[in-house]
Structures are given as C-alpha cells and as structure tokens.
Design an enzyme around this catalytic site. Structure first.
Site, PDB file in Angstrom:
ATOM      1  N   ARG A  62       0.847  -1.189   0.000  1.00 22.05           N
ATOM      2  CA  ARG A  62       0.000   0.000   0.000  1.00 22.05           C
ATOM      3  C   ARG A  62       0.887   1.245   0.000  1.00 22.05           C
ATOM      4  O   ARG A  62       1.963   1.245   0.616  1.00 22.05           O
ATOM      5  CB  ARG A  62      -0.920   0.004   1.214  1.00 22.05           C
ATOM      6  CG  ARG A  62      -1.870  -1.203   1.260  1.00 22.05           C
ATOM      7  CD  ARG A  62      -2.663  -1.239   2.554  1.00 22.05           C
ATOM      8  NE  ARG A  62      -3.558  -2.396   2.592  1.00 22.05           N
ATOM      9  CZ  ARG A  62      -3.205  -3.603   3.045  1.00 22.05           C
ATOM     10  NH1 ARG A  62      -1.980  -3.799   3.525  1.00 22.05           N
ATOM     11  NH2 ARG A  62      -4.081  -4.599   3.034  1.00 22.05           N
TER      12      ARG A  62
ATOM     13  N   LYS B 234       4.625  -2.167   8.236  1.00 22.00           N
ATOM     14  CA  LYS B 234       3.523  -1.956   9.177  1.00 22.00           C
ATOM     15  C   LYS B 234       2.210  -2.200   8.439  1.00 22.00           C
ATOM     16  O   LYS B 234       1.845  -1.450   7.546  1.00 22.00           O
ATOM     17  CB  LYS B 234       3.576  -0.549   9.764  1.00 22.00           C
ATOM     18  CG  LYS B 234       4.794  -0.306  10.642  1.00 22.00           C
ATOM     19  CD  LYS B 234       4.823   1.105  11.166  1.00 22.00           C
ATOM     20  CE  LYS B 234       5.997   1.308  12.101  1.00 22.00           C
ATOM     21  NZ  LYS B 234       7.304   1.090  11.438  1.00 22.00           N
TER      22      LYS B 234
ATOM     23  N   HIS C 215      -2.365   3.665  -5.926  1.00 17.99           N
ATOM     24  CA  HIS C 215      -2.934   2.373  -5.545  1.00 17.99           C
ATOM     25  C   HIS C 215      -3.078   1.464  -6.757  1.00 17.99           C
ATOM     26  O   HIS C 215      -3.123   0.234  -6.615  1.00 17.99           O
ATOM     27  CB  HIS C 215      -4.299   2.566  -4.876  1.00 17.99           C
ATOM     28  CG  HIS C 215      -4.755   1.381  -4.092  1.00 17.99           C
ATOM     29  ND1 HIS C 215      -4.345   1.147  -2.802  1.00 17.99           N
ATOM     30  CD2 HIS C 215      -5.565   0.339  -4.429  1.00 17.99           C
ATOM     31  CE1 HIS C 215      -4.893   0.022  -2.367  1.00 17.99           C
ATOM     32  NE2 HIS C 215      -5.641  -0.487  -3.343  1.00 17.99           N
TER      33      HIS C 215
ATOM     34  N   ARG D  39      -0.316  -1.031  -6.913  1.00 15.95           N
ATOM     35  CA  ARG D  39      -0.555  -2.222  -6.082  1.00 15.95           C
ATOM     36  C   ARG D  39      -1.457  -3.199  -6.835  1.00 15.95           C
ATOM     37  O   ARG D  39      -1.229  -4.413  -6.815  1.00 15.95           O
ATOM     38  CB  ARG D  39      -1.194  -1.787  -4.764  1.00 15.95           C
ATOM     39  CG  ARG D  39      -1.689  -2.908  -3.855  1.00 15.95           C
ATOM     40  CD  ARG D  39      -2.182  -2.285  -2.547  1.00 15.95           C
ATOM     41  NE  ARG D  39      -2.939  -3.224  -1.737  1.00 15.95           N
ATOM     42  CZ  ARG D  39      -2.410  -4.087  -0.870  1.00 15.95           C
ATOM     43  NH1 ARG D  39      -1.096  -4.166  -0.769  1.00 15.95           N
ATOM     44  NH2 ARG D  39      -3.166  -4.879  -0.143  1.00 15.95           N
TER      45      ARG D  39
ATOM     46  N   HIS E 182      -2.921  -9.118   2.219  1.00 11.87           N
ATOM     47  CA  HIS E 182      -4.358  -9.370   2.185  1.00 11.87           C
ATOM     48  C   HIS E 182      -4.720 -10.471   3.175  1.00 11.87           C
ATOM     49  O   HIS E 182      -3.894 -11.354   3.469  1.00 11.87           O
ATOM     50  CB  HIS E 182      -4.803  -9.807   0.778  1.00 11.87           C
ATOM     51  CG  HIS E 182      -4.895  -8.666  -0.180  1.00 11.87           C
ATOM     52  ND1 HIS E 182      -4.635  -8.792  -1.527  1.00 11.87           N
ATOM     53  CD2 HIS E 182      -5.219  -7.358   0.007  1.00 11.87           C
ATOM     54  CE1 HIS E 182      -4.798  -7.629  -2.119  1.00 11.87           C
ATOM     55  NE2 HIS E 182      -5.147  -6.745  -1.216  1.00 11.87           N
TER      56      HIS E 182
ATOM     57  N   TYR F  32      -3.632 -23.326   7.992  1.00  9.86           N
ATOM     58  CA  TYR F  32      -2.660 -24.395   7.792  1.00  9.86           C
ATOM     59  C   TYR F  32      -1.364 -23.951   7.123  1.00  9.86           C
ATOM     60  O   TYR F  32      -0.296 -24.432   7.469  1.00  9.86           O
ATOM     61  CB  TYR F  32      -3.299 -25.521   6.958  1.00  9.86           C
ATOM     62  CG  TYR F  32      -4.428 -26.215   7.685  1.00  9.86           C
ATOM     63  CD1 TYR F  32      -4.184 -27.205   8.619  1.00  9.86           C
ATOM     64  CD2 TYR F  32      -5.757 -25.843   7.454  1.00  9.86           C
ATOM     65  CE1 TYR F  32      -5.223 -27.823   9.296  1.00  9.86           C
ATOM     66  CE2 TYR F  32      -6.797 -26.453   8.121  1.00  9.86           C
ATOM     67  CZ  TYR F  32      -6.523 -27.454   9.043  1.00  9.86           C
ATOM     68  OH  TYR F  32      -7.549 -28.048   9.721  1.00  9.86           O
TER      69      TYR F  32
END
Length: 488
Positions: free
Chosen positions: A288, A310, A403, A406, A429, A439
C-alpha cells in the site's frame, strides 16, 4: 406533684398535645445534649426537635423491620402543626404498607436527576458528541482512520497545504453541515436530506463520511447519556440515504505488460531519487502507498534480506528484500530515520534563513539557502501524486493512481501463475480460504523464491537491465549530496 406553670418549658420526657406555645417554650440544654424531642399525643411518631442552637423542626420517627426511621418534615416557622400532623400520618401509612420513605425519595431523586440529564442531553449537538466519540475511540484507531474522522467533520476555512494551492482555503468536510445540529434531531429524514445534497457534489467522500456517521450513531446508542435521545434503529442505515450516495465504482487502473517499458522509462527519469525509487518499489512489492512511505531504515534487514512493513491487517508483515529493490534503497541518502526522506525545514522565518545562510558561508557552501523548501512534514516524503501523474502522461498511461500500482502487481503475477496465497501474503491481504488461514505458513525464504521471480520478469518486460546474479550491494549510509541540507 405540683402542676407546671404555662410559662415553664415543656417536659420532653412526656408526650403532650402540641401547641404553638409549647413549641415556643421548648428548649435544649446546651451543656448536655445536642438535641431534644417533644412528642405529640394526637399523631404517634410526630415530634418537635430542638437543637442546642435553638433550631426547631417537625420530625417523624417510627420503625420499619426493627430499624428506626427518622424523617425531617420541616421548620416549625414554615410548617403549621396541622400540616405537620397530615404529613406524619402519610408517612405512617407508608410504613404500614412496608414502604421505606427514604427509598421512595431516593428513586424520585434519581428520576428527577435522569430527567434533568436527559434534558441536557437533548441540547447536545452532533459536534459535541462527535468530539467525545473521537476522544474515546482514538486509542483504538490507526493514524489514517483518525484522520478520516477529523477531515470529514472539519469546518474548513484553513489555508490549503496542497502544493501550489497555499493561497486557497480548505472546503468543509461532508459531515460539517451536521455538526451544529442537535443530536436528538439527527433522524433518518435529516440524514437522507444530507445524503441527497452531498451525493450530487462529492459522492465518494460522502460515502465514507456516511459509513463513519453510521458507526458513530451506533456508539451513541450504547452510551448512557445519549441512549435516550438516539433512535433504537440506526437512522443512518436508510435505503434512501444509501441510494442517494450511490455505489462505488470498480477501479480498473492497472499497468499492462506492454506498458511496463514506457512506465519504467519515465519514472526512472524523475530527478528526485526518493520519488523514483518509491514508485518502483510500489509496483515491485504490491504494498500500500502509505505502508511504503512509513518505512524506516530500522525496518530494512540487509542481513536476512527482509523488509518489515507496518500492516493495517496483521500489524506487521515480513516481505523479501529483492535484489532490485535492495539496489534502489542502497542509492538513497540517509537524511533521517525515514527510508523515503524529504528535504524539509522546521523554521523558514527570515531570521532562521539568515542564520543558516551565514552558517553556509562559514562552511564554504555556495548553494543558495532559498533552495531548501518545505516538501514533507517531519522529513518524510509525502505521496508524490503530481510527479507520478506527469510520468504517466509522458508514458501514455494516464489515469494510473498510486494504488493502481498495487493492483498492477497482483495482475501481473497472473502471467507467471504465482499461487494466489503467495501474492496475498506479500501484499498483506487477509487469507481467503480455510487452508490459507489455518494451515499454510510460508517462511520468508519461500516467499523470496516467488517474489524474486516476479521482480525478474517485470524488469525483463520493462527492458530494465539489471543483473540479479551480480554481487548485491549492502545498504550503507549515503550522505546527502547537497551540504546545505545537512544544516536543516
């Protein structure tokens, strides 16, 4: 036994029929007792109390559940004897029914206090409640979420901080029109009228403001001081309001494989190395825009080739430090703790400028002090939308946002058939499947295998010559090329 004279003080050890004269002659010995009581024979429980200071009042005394209950009726100068007897009889009936007058008075007092508090609450404005809401929830919010709440409710009128628009004033936020209203008046009709007006001029901003307002009203309904004046059903969740604001469109700005060469060619020509490296890192990591701007040198691990980002979802996430990104970072100056730093001045007053000019002359620096300008608060680069827009226009890919870079990273990985879970973990995400969530845990080395493959392929398509097998440079502290910047 001699009969007492009418001028003598009545005997408090005997009950008598209360009269005005007897009450007037009643006194209390100041040397032995703090108060004395004269009982009435007509109404059991009624007494006249006199203190050693001479104050006299009617009181009622009786027992309930073996406990003595004493209630003050009133001053003898205000209450007549008949009025006091009537009140005493009412209290006696209450006790006979098993009711405690003290508890009844307490409930009545609380009821009056609640009514008064509700009247005060009805006068509270939306702005006052909004301020209390922000103050309470602030510790639980991130920086951007807090900024949204402040900006959307801002009254405006402040000097603009946008580059080239400092002579203009900021516009009021979408919620500014609701702030002066009384909170008790903020119903569905008012919100629908507000949504209809804001939806015509700035629907995107108004939709975010509407979502913030909905959560705010839900918080108000949970607060004791506001619960009685806010409708039980959230007034912001109205079909008319939602329709007036419209639906957000699906954004599709993305770099295609054919556009990579033109985009890289223009971005790499940007004179500011921090901006050029920042834009390339956005595309090559899929992070981001705000996450990359917040990078500090302490977050870059050159030993284990990792970057700590972060994350707004997990708090922090580790992604690989790929060779080309490491090369970009190694060329940046270390002016401060920020990886993407910016030239800044804390004080541009004439006095401070003159002092720095004198210091520059003393150091033998010929660079003009006037070249140092405010470009980033706190020494951190701000989002370079304008340079990126110019580069995109020159490259023929207009409309591409930060953006969108991204979004481009995620789209370009489809050419390599990279596992969706790998891309999601690199981009930060949330896992979209049970197996991914519970898992699969991919270590940094496994992510590096895929991430370096992605980077190599993007650079090849962009015709960027970079030998990933060559000796990788270690990140070093590179001094600023402009000595005057060290004075800031």
């Amino acid at each position: 036994m001699a009969r007492p004279k009418k001028t003598d003080a009545p005997d408090t050890s005997q009950a008598i029929e209360l009269t005005a004269g007897a009450i007037e002659r009643l006194n209390c010995r100041a040397d032995s007792k703090a108060q004395s009581f004269l009982r009435d024979t007509k109404v059991p429980g009624l007494r006249v109390r006199v203190t050693n200071t001479g104050a006299k009042s009617f009181v009622f005394e009786s027992k309930l559940n073996r406990q003595t209950i004493r209630r003050t009726i009133g001053d003898v100068r205000i209450w007549s004897i008949d009025q006091a007897r009537t009140e005493a009889r009412a209290l006696a009936v209450m006790l006979d029914r098993g009711q405690d007058p003290r508890e009844i008075d307490r409930l009545q007092h609380e009821s009056r206090r609640a009514s008064k508090a509700q009247e005060v609450a009805r006068e509270v404005t939306v702005g006052e409640a909004w301020t209390a809401y922000v103050a309470e929830r602030r510790p639980h919010w991130g920086e951007l979420h807090l900024r949204d709440h402040l900006i959307k409710a801002s009254p405006g009128g402040e000097p603009s901080k946008r580059r080239g628009q400092t002579d203009r004033k900021t516009q009021p936020g979408p919620l500014a029109a609701l702030m002066p209203m009384r909170l008790s008046s903020l119903d569905s009709t008012a919100i629908e009228s507000w949504a209809a007006a804001e939806g015509k001029t700035r629907p995107s901003s108004a939709r975010l403001a509407w979502r913030l307002l909905s959560v705010f009203l839900r918080w108000c309904a949970e607060q004791q001081q506001y619960a009685g004046i806010v409708p039980t059903q959230n007034p912001a969740k109205s079909r008319k309001a939602r329709e007036a604001l419209g639906k957000a469109g699906v954004k599709s700005d993305v770099l295609t494989r054919e556009q990579l060469s033109a985009w890289f060619g223009q971005v790499r020509q940007i004179q500011n190395p921090c901006i050029a490296a920042y834009l390339q890192m956005l595309l090559l990591t899929g992070a981001r825009p705000g996450e990359v701007l917040a990078l500090q040198w302490a977050d870059v691990n050159t030993q284990w080739k990792g970057i700590s980002i972060k994350d707004k979802v997990e708090g922090t996430r580790e992604i690989p430090l790929t060779p080309y990104v490491a090369h970009l970072l190694s060329t940046l100056p270390r002016r401060n703790e920020w990886v993407f730093s910016s030239v800044y001045a804390l004080d541009m007053s004439p006095t401070n400028v003159r002092r720095r000019a004198e210091k520059a002359v003393h150091m033998g620096v010929d660079a003009p002090v006037g070249d140092v300008k405010m470009r980033g608060a706190g020494g951190k680069l701000s989002e370079p939308n304008t340079p990126h827009t110019r580069a995109c226009k020159a490259a023929g890919v207009e409309g591409l946002t930060l953006h969108g870079l991204r979004r481009s990273f995620a789209s370009l990985t489809e050419w390599l058939e990279i596992p969706a879970g790998v891309v999601a973990q690199i981009q930060g995400h949330k896992p979209s499947a049970t197996a991914e969530k519970h898992y699969k845990r991919r270590p940094l080395d496994l992510l590096r295998v895929h991430h370096e493959r992605i980077e190599t392929w993007i650079l090849e398509q962009a015709c960027v010559k970079f030998d990933t097998q060559a000796e990788r440079k270690n990140l070093q502290a590179v001094p600023s090329p402009d000595p005057i910047l060290q004075l800031v």
